[in-house]
Motif scaffolding. Structure first.
Motif, mmCIF file in Angstrom:
data_model
loop_
_atom_site.group_PDB
_atom_site.id
_atom_site.type_symbol
_atom_site.label_atom_id
_atom_site.label_comp_id
_atom_site.label_asym_id
_atom_site.label_seq_id
_atom_site.Cartn_x
_atom_site.Cartn_y
_atom_site.Cartn_z
ATOM 1 N N CYS A 160 0.855 -1.189 0.000
ATOM 2 C CA CYS A 160 0.000 0.000 0.000
ATOM 3 C C CYS A 160 0.890 1.238 0.000
ATOM 4 C CB CYS A 160 -0.919 -0.012 1.215
ATOM 5 S SG CYS A 160 -1.921 1.476 1.384
ATOM 6 N N LEU A 161 0.507 2.244 -0.794
ATOM 7 C CA LEU A 161 1.324 3.446 -0.940
ATOM 8 C C LEU A 161 0.578 4.666 -0.434
ATOM 9 C CD1 LEU A 161 2.750 2.897 -4.540
ATOM 10 C CD2 LEU A 161 3.854 2.365 -2.371
ATOM 11 N N THR A 162 1.326 5.584 0.166
ATOM 12 C CA THR A 162 0.818 6.917 0.491
ATOM 13 C C THR A 162 1.679 7.925 -0.247
ATOM 14 O OG1 THR A 162 2.199 6.963 2.472
ATOM 15 C CG2 THR A 162 -0.088 6.254 2.743
ATOM 16 N N MET A 163 1.028 8.894 -0.886
ATOM 17 C CA MET A 163 1.743 9.882 -1.695
ATOM 18 C C MET A 163 1.262 11.275 -1.336
ATOM 19 S SD MET A 163 2.016 8.284 -5.503
ATOM 20 C CE MET A 163 0.445 9.012 -5.874
ATOM 21 N N PHE A 174 7.915 19.535 -4.020
ATOM 22 C CA PHE A 174 8.432 18.220 -3.660
ATOM 23 C C PHE A 174 7.347 17.173 -3.881
ATOM 24 C CE2 PHE A 174 10.855 21.281 -1.221
ATOM 25 C CZ PHE A 174 12.163 20.856 -1.407
ATOM 26 N N PHE A 175 7.825 15.930 -4.034
ATOM 27 C CA PHE A 175 6.922 14.799 -4.248
ATOM 28 C C PHE A 175 7.483 13.611 -3.477
ATOM 29 C CE2 PHE A 175 5.299 11.132 -6.618
ATOM 30 C CZ PHE A 175 3.948 11.450 -6.672
ATOM 31 N N SER A 176 6.621 12.948 -2.698
ATOM 32 C CA SER A 176 7.086 11.841 -1.853
ATOM 33 C C SER A 176 6.167 10.644 -2.008
ATOM 34 C CB SER A 176 7.133 12.266 -0.384
ATOM 35 O OG SER A 176 5.829 12.551 0.088
ATOM 36 N N VAL A 177 6.779 9.451 -1.844
ATOM 37 C CA VAL A 177 6.049 8.181 -1.903
ATOM 38 C C VAL A 177 6.546 7.303 -0.762
ATOM 39 C CG1 VAL A 177 5.535 6.117 -3.252
ATOM 40 C CG2 VAL A 177 5.800 8.320 -4.406
ATOM 41 N N THR A 178 5.619 6.742 0.028
ATOM 42 C CA THR A 178 5.953 5.851 1.141
ATOM 43 C C THR A 178 5.226 4.530 0.956
ATOM 44 O OG1 THR A 178 6.166 7.765 2.599
ATOM 45 C CG2 THR A 178 6.010 5.612 3.646
ATOM 46 N N ALA A 179 5.951 3.427 1.155
ATOM 47 C CA ALA A 179 5.397 2.083 1.001
ATOM 48 C C ALA A 179 5.117 1.480 2.367
ATOM 49 C CB ALA A 179 6.362 1.197 0.223
ATOM 50 N N VAL A 229 -3.387 -0.490 -3.279
ATOM 51 C CA VAL A 229 -4.137 0.753 -3.141
ATOM 52 C C VAL A 229 -3.150 1.904 -2.944
ATOM 53 C CG1 VAL A 229 -4.376 0.579 -0.640
ATOM 54 C CG2 VAL A 229 -6.090 1.860 -1.944
ATOM 55 N N VAL A 230 -3.566 3.100 -3.387
ATOM 56 C CA VAL A 230 -2.757 4.306 -3.236
ATOM 57 C C VAL A 230 -3.592 5.330 -2.471
ATOM 58 C CG1 VAL A 230 -1.492 6.149 -4.400
ATOM 59 C CG2 VAL A 230 -1.541 3.848 -5.389
ATOM 60 N N ASN A 237 -6.026 16.600 -8.960
ATOM 61 C CA ASN A 237 -4.894 16.114 -9.757
ATOM 62 C C ASN A 237 -4.340 14.798 -9.213
ATOM 63 O OD1 ASN A 237 -3.913 17.282 -7.421
ATOM 64 N ND2 ASN A 237 -2.187 18.296 -8.425
ATOM 65 N N MET A 238 -4.351 14.604 -7.875
ATOM 66 C CA MET A 238 -3.856 13.359 -7.293
ATOM 67 C C MET A 238 -4.813 12.210 -7.607
ATOM 68 S SD MET A 238 -1.005 14.261 -6.000
ATOM 69 C CE MET A 238 -0.554 12.857 -5.017
ATOM 70 N N LYS A 239 -6.095 12.457 -7.532
ATOM 71 C CA LYS A 239 -7.065 11.424 -7.888
ATOM 72 C C LYS A 239 -6.905 11.013 -9.349
ATOM 73 C CE LYS A 239 -10.699 12.800 -4.622
ATOM 74 N NZ LYS A 239 -12.101 13.289 -4.509
ATOM 75 N N ALA A 240 -6.748 12.007 -10.212
ATOM 76 C CA ALA A 240 -6.610 11.714 -11.641
ATOM 77 C C ALA A 240 -5.322 10.942 -11.917
ATOM 78 C CB ALA A 240 -6.640 13.015 -12.441
ATOM 79 N N ALA A 241 -4.245 11.258 -11.190
ATOM 80 C CA ALA A 241 -2.967 10.581 -11.415
ATOM 81 C C ALA A 241 -3.060 9.103 -11.039
ATOM 82 C CB ALA A 241 -1.871 11.273 -10.609
ATOM 83 N N VAL A 242 -3.707 8.791 -9.916
ATOM 84 C CA VAL A 242 -3.817 7.396 -9.472
ATOM 85 C C VAL A 242 -4.722 6.607 -10.415
ATOM 86 C CG1 VAL A 242 -4.568 5.900 -7.599
ATOM 87 C CG2 VAL A 242 -3.370 8.025 -7.083
ATOM 88 N N ARG A 243 -5.827 7.166 -10.756
ATOM 89 C CA ARG A 243 -6.758 6.471 -11.650
ATOM 90 C C ARG A 243 -6.183 6.350 -13.061
ATOM 91 N NH1 ARG A 243 -12.051 9.805 -9.436
ATOM 92 N NH2 ARG A 243 -12.167 8.717 -7.403
ATOM 93 N N GLY A 244 -5.369 7.314 -13.453
ATOM 94 C CA GLY A 244 -4.752 7.226 -14.775
ATOM 95 C C GLY A 244 -3.768 6.076 -14.883
#
Length: 295
Positions: A160-163, A174-179, A229-230, A237-244
């Protein structure tokens, strides 16, 4: 009682025969000694005259060379300072890095009192410099940590990812991703949370650009096909990026709760304005705050 026999009185006054013989022998010996001393004095006088008439070269004593030390012979200094084993040195270096990791500056290793403390704890430990920490120890620790996290992610079944993306006050994006995933090891099973990326992001924050960035990060860590899941905020924009990208999206509960609170505060905005003005008055006047404390 004081009277004594006449023979006793005579025997005390007369010298015994043995003492007389010793006196005779002693007088002859003394005469012989005098003759020897006279002869020696004449010889010494003659030698002194010869030395005065001739030039005497002083004899220089030969220089005594110190004993050469054997290379294999142990010295005292070898027992005063004994370097630590490489394994022990690395263990203490890692502990120093943990101190720096707690938001302490690298220059803490150059502080005089910190050096004294380390010396008292272990006089054989050589403390690294600030440059060594920043250019050598931290990159080496980072590479080791990356390898450990990659091996964990390879064994994980679902991730599972949090962004999040944000802009600082200096207008830096900045942009971050945590697993988040379950780690199964031989002795224990636990939930791990590892930061996979936190980097500057200069592109426009559109859904398409964010999707490309996400795919790049997922391929780097080899988790593209393990994402379940993300979780992001509720920005469009974040919703569109994940669904894209074809992944399932969950909105952040804390962000949703914050939106509800912000909407509720709009209903009591007049009261908030009065409270803010009161706080502003007392924060600007020290005399008013003192009177408020007395009451």
């Amino acid at each position: 009682m004081n009277r004594r026999h006449q023979f006793q009185r005579i025997s005390r006054q007369a010298q015994p025969i043995e003492e007389v013989l010793l006196d005779i022998e002693g007088s002859e010996l003394n005469n012989n000694i005098r003759e020897v001393n006279n002869n020696n004095s004449e010889v010494n006088n003659n030698n002194t005259r010869q030395l005065n008439n001739s030039t005497v070269t002083p004899q220089v004593p030969t220089q005594i060379r110190p004993r050469e030390l054997n290379a294999s012979q142990p010295q005292v200094t070898n027992f005063l300072y004994k370097p630590l084993p490489i394994k022990k040195q690395r263990e203490i270096d890692q502990q120093v890095l943990k101190i720096v990791r707690e938001y302490h500056p690298f220059s803490v290793v150059e502080d005089i009192e910190f050096k004294k403390l380390v010396f008292l704890l272990n006089s054989n430990y050589k403390l690294p410099s600030r440059k060594t920490i920043s250019s050598s120890l931290i990159p080496a620790t980072y590479n080791e940590t990356v390898e450990i996290v990659k091996k964990r992610l390879e064994r994980a079944y679902a991730i599972c990812l949090t962004m999040d993306g944000w802009t600082s006050r200096a207008q830096d994006s900045f942009f971050s991703v945590t697993a988040h995933y379950v780690v199964e090891e031989e002795k224990r099973t636990f939930l791990a949370s590892d930061l996979l990326a936190c980097s500057a992001y200069a592109e426009r924050h559109t859904g398409e650009n964010i999707t490309k960035k996400m795919i790049e990060i997922f391929n780097e860590w080899g988790i593209y096909n393990k994402i379940t899941v993300v979780v992001t905020d509720n920005a469009a924009n974040m919703k569109a990026a994940v669904r894209g990208g074809g992944w399932r999206h969950w909105g952040c509960f804390a962000h949703s709760l914050n939106l509800v609170a912000q909407a509720g505060l709009k209903e009591i905005e007049p009261v908030l304005c009065k409270v803010k003005s009161i706080v502003r008055f007392f924060s600007k006047s020290s005399h008013a705050i003192q009177n408020l404390k007395l009451r």
